[in-house]
Enzyme design. Structure first.
Site, PDB file in Angstrom:
ATOM      1  NE  ARG A 119     -11.387  -0.777  -0.573  1.00 20.35           N
ATOM      2  CZ  ARG A 119     -10.295  -1.046  -0.522  1.00 20.35           C
ATOM      3  NH1 ARG A 119     -10.234  -2.045  -1.598  1.00 20.35           N
ATOM      4  NH2 ARG A 119      -8.914  -0.655   0.027  1.00 20.35           N
TER       5      ARG A 119
ATOM      6  NE  ARG B 175      -6.331   0.747  -2.182  1.00 16.90           N
ATOM      7  CZ  ARG B 175      -6.109   0.784  -3.032  1.00 16.90           C
ATOM      8  NH1 ARG B 175      -5.300   2.063  -4.117  1.00 16.90           N
ATOM      9  NH2 ARG B 175      -5.455  -0.019  -3.988  1.00 16.90           N
TER      10      ARG B 175
ATOM     11  CD  GLU C  24     -10.719  -7.043  -2.699  1.00 16.52           C
ATOM     12  OE1 GLU C  24      -9.887  -6.596  -3.056  1.00 16.52           O
ATOM     13  OE2 GLU C  24     -11.528  -6.854  -1.474  1.00 16.52           O
TER      14      GLU C  24
ATOM     15  CG  HIS D   7      -2.147  -0.961   0.941  1.00 16.00           C
ATOM     16  ND1 HIS D   7      -2.051  -2.855   1.072  1.00 16.00           N
ATOM     17  CD2 HIS D   7      -3.038  -0.382  -0.115  1.00 16.00           C
ATOM     18  CE1 HIS D   7      -3.359  -2.374   0.150  1.00 16.00           C
ATOM     19  NE2 HIS D   7      -3.744  -2.175  -0.075  1.00 16.00           N
TER      20      HIS D   7
ATOM     21  CB  CYS E 107     -10.394  -0.110  -8.130  1.00 19.15           C
ATOM     22  SG  CYS E 107     -10.397  -1.259  -7.517  1.00 19.15           S
TER      23      CYS E 107
ATOM     24  CG  ASN F 224      -3.813  -4.220  -6.413  1.00 16.85           C
ATOM     25  OD1 ASN F 224      -3.584  -4.175  -7.441  1.00 16.85           O
ATOM     26  ND2 ASN F 224      -4.429  -2.988  -5.406  1.00 16.85           N
ATOM     27  CG  ASP F 225      -6.151  -8.151  -1.928  1.00 15.10           C
ATOM     28  OD1 ASP F 225      -5.003  -8.574  -1.326  1.00 15.10           O
ATOM     29  OD2 ASP F 225      -6.622  -7.046  -1.440  1.00 15.10           O
TER      30      ASP F 225
ATOM     31  NE  ARG G 113      -2.223  -6.503  -1.854  1.00 14.29           N
ATOM     32  CZ  ARG G 113      -2.828  -5.800  -2.084  1.00 14.29           C
ATOM     33  NH1 ARG G 113      -4.071  -5.813  -2.282  1.00 14.29           N
ATOM     34  NH2 ARG G 113      -2.836  -3.670  -2.433  1.00 14.29           N
TER      35      ARG G 113
HETATM   36  C1  PEP Z   1      -6.668  -4.643  -4.622  1.00 17.17           C
HETATM   37  O1  PEP Z   1      -6.939  -5.603  -3.964  1.00 17.17           O
HETATM   38  O2  PEP Z   1      -6.335  -4.731  -5.821  1.00 17.17           O
HETATM   39  C2  PEP Z   1      -7.432  -3.290  -4.202  1.00 17.17           C
HETATM   40  C3  PEP Z   1      -7.832  -2.407  -5.011  1.00 17.17           C
HETATM   41  O3  PEP Z   1      -7.935  -3.492  -2.772  1.00 17.17           O
HETATM   42  P1  PEP Z   1      -6.403  -2.622  -2.156  1.00 17.17           P
HETATM   43  O4  PEP Z   1      -5.230  -2.805  -2.803  1.00 17.17           O
HETATM   44  O5  PEP Z   1      -6.542  -1.193  -0.859  1.00 17.17           O
HETATM   45  O6  PEP Z   1      -6.418  -4.241  -1.381  1.00 17.17           O
HETATM   46 MG    MG Z   2      -8.038  -5.599  -2.432  1.00 17.14          MG
END
Ligand code: PEP
Ligand code: MG
Length: 559
Positions: free
Chosen positions: A338, A302, A436, A195, A507, A459-460, A470
């Protein structure tokens, strides 16, 4: 000149003074304790030790700068023994059953705030002193260096734009930095999908992670250059490097200016296909970048950062004000907020979560909200109330099953009835979910019937699909964000959304990958939500693409 290689989080070149973050600074965690008497004793011992340090400092300063200059160290001793200050710390330890460090930090903040809000100039000036003595106490409690120079040199006070160099930065630390003063981040550790990396992209500044540099090397205050185009960090650059990179920096600025000519244009392809280009934000302060980069809306706010910035749960009223400001600032444009995604790498002490073996797969995001509905309801009430003031959409993270969505709906109904009964106005925001987890993607045909939209969190989705943490830099080679499994899944999710007439966006960070903009257009993705700085580069590609021509040949690269 010293040269370090890292992984680039965001392109661009930054030139400026280096400031090492974390020197003498320690994280203060809120820890539950049983033996509160023991904690109070620890605090009292630390006070004695801090006073000894101040006495020594007073003597030293007396020799060097005379009585007047040394007086501050006497004042600090008096402040440490101030009755109200001591009482507050001991009360916090006893009543909240917490560690001395937390009680000191909390009292220091409270008292500093109180002084800062006073009318009298002299009293306002005491805010800095109370922070100083609290930091000294913390340093003693945490077994740190004595801070022989009065703690001044140890603090992270940024007064000019600097390159921040740190071992690693937690998201909660990153959000607290004064972003106007940060030219770039360079960390020794940290992964591209963390993050902190995402935050650097949001601010749109060059950043490197995993440089492996040691903070023991005396680089603080030296001149540095971060070259985000190839992931190099130069300390004390030679003349030739400096002038070469200064020239490159100027060229970059020019390119950025050229992109500005795309402002105000619609995101429409040569053959007439539209796509929404929205921005990801983590903070109300990011709104300026959203507007500057001509985002059509906010596709991911977020909201957990509101929680991470605080020492205790944000109240309904505090949240309402933030959501309302964002909604009003964006006017008719959509703002997807979110609900809190606390957990995994975004830990928040006051949630008092059980320690988990595997937090990424643990009690995070919607799982916290469904098991602790009182926290969820406060946020929902604030969101529904703020919806009256703009086009808010609510998005729920980490969904895996239909029952979760139905449970959310029940809770939503409850809060609506409560608001109704209380005569408090609320809106009817769109409600969607993040896709996700692989489970959500696979049953996206069923989930699509339950919600107003999907937003794919790549991402997740990548971490769960490829079984690659990650946060783990050592696995970067296995973390193939372009893996065909991910791209196929996105295609399926979009198809399932369209079958029932709802929109689907992306996203996660992959949405901002310029290599795939045309593929996303070909899949019919309705929206890309990206770091504000990526909107105009994507718009450029959209304007130059003929989707039907591209589709003739398009899946080859990933099917
Ligand atoms: C994701 O997981 O792609 C996402 C946008 O949420 P975060 O990166 O905050 O987990
Ligand atoms: Mg996520």
């Amino acid at each position: 000149m010293k040269v370090y290689k890292g992984k680039s989080v965001f392109g661009g070149i930054a030139i400026g003074k280096i400031q090492v973050y974390g020197r003498g600074e320690k994280q203060v965690k809120r820890v539950k304790v049983e033996d509160t008497k023991g904690e109070v004793l620890r605090y009292r011992e630390a006070t004695k030790e801090a006073i000894e340090q101040l006495k020594a400092l007073y003597e030293k300063a007396l020799q060097e700068v005379g009585k007047e200059g040394a007086a501050i160290f006497e004042i600090h001793q008096i402040m440490l023994e101030d009755g109200d200050y001591q009482e507050s710390i001991e009360n916090i330890i006893h009543i909240q059953e917490v560690n001395a460090e937390y009680a000191v930090a909390q009292t220091g903040d409270n008292f500093a705030q109180m002084f800062a809000s006073m009318e009298d100039d002299y009293m306002r000036g005491r805010a800095a002193d109370v922070k100083d003595i609290s930091e000294r106490l913390l340093s003693v409690l945490q077994g740190g260096e004595s801070g022989l120079l009065g703690g001044e040199e140890e603090k992270m006070s940024v007064r000019e734009p600097v390159i921040i160099v740190a071992d690693d930065l937690a998201p909660s630390e990153t959000v607290q930095l004064d972003k106007d003063m940060v030219l770039s981040f360079v960390t020794a550790h940290g992964s591209l999908n963390s993050h902190t990396a995402i935050l650097a992209r949001t601010i749109g500044i060059p950043a490197l992670v995993g440089t492996g540099l040691s903070l023991d090397e005396a680089i603080d205050g030296k001149m540095g250059i971060v070259d985000g185009t190839d992931g190099t960090f130069y300390v004390e650059p030679d003349e030739e490097t400096l002038s070469r990179l200064e020239k490159a920096r100027q060229e970059e600025l020019l390119k950025k200016e050229l992109l500005q000519t795309l402002k105000g244009k619609e995101n429409v392809t040569l053959d007439g296909q539209n796509i929404l280009l929205y921005a990801n934000i983590g903070n109300i302060k990011d709104l300026a970048a959203v507007l500057q980069n001509d985002a059509g809306g906010i596709g991911l706010f977020r909201s957990e950062f509101i929680y991470l910035e605080r020492d205790d749960f944000p109240t309904e009223e505090e949240q309402f004000k933030i959501y309302r400001t964002v909604a009003e600032t964006m006017g008719k444009k959509r703002v997807v907020i979110r609900t809190l995604d606390i957990g995994a790498d975004k830990q928040c002490g006051y949630f008092n979560m059980e320690k988990e073996e595997n937090p990424a797969m643990g009690c995070r995001a919607i799982r916290i909200c469904l098991t602790r509905p009182e926290i969820f309801k406060t946020q929902l009430r604030a969101l529904f109330r703020a919806s009256v003031f703009g086009k808010i959409a609510i998005m729920y993270p980490m969904i895996t099953s239909v029952w979760e969505v139905r449970k959310i709906k029940e809770i939503v109904e409850e809060i609506k009835q409560e608001l109704q009964a209380q005569g408090i106005a609320y809106g009817e925001p769109e409600q969607g979910i993040m896709i996700e987890t692989p489970a959500a993607a696979i049953i996206s045909d069923q989930l699509a019937k339950e919600v107003d939209f999907f937003s794919i969190g790549t991402n997740d989705l990548t971490q769960y699909l490829l079984a690659v943490d990650r946060q783990n830099t050592a696995l970067d080679d296995f973390c193939d964000t372009h893996h065909p499994a991910i791209l196929r899944m996105i295609e399926t999710v979009v198809e399932n959304a369209h079958k029932v007439g709802i929109w689907a966006g992306i996203c996660g960070e992959l949405g901002a990958d310029l290599e795939f903009t045309r593929d996303f257009l070909a899949m019919g993705v309705d929206e890309l939500s990206v770091s504000p700085g990526r909107i105009l580069p994507i718009r450029k590609i959209v304007l130059e693409t003929d989707v039907s021509a591209y589709k003739k040949d398009w899946r080859k690269s990933w099917k």
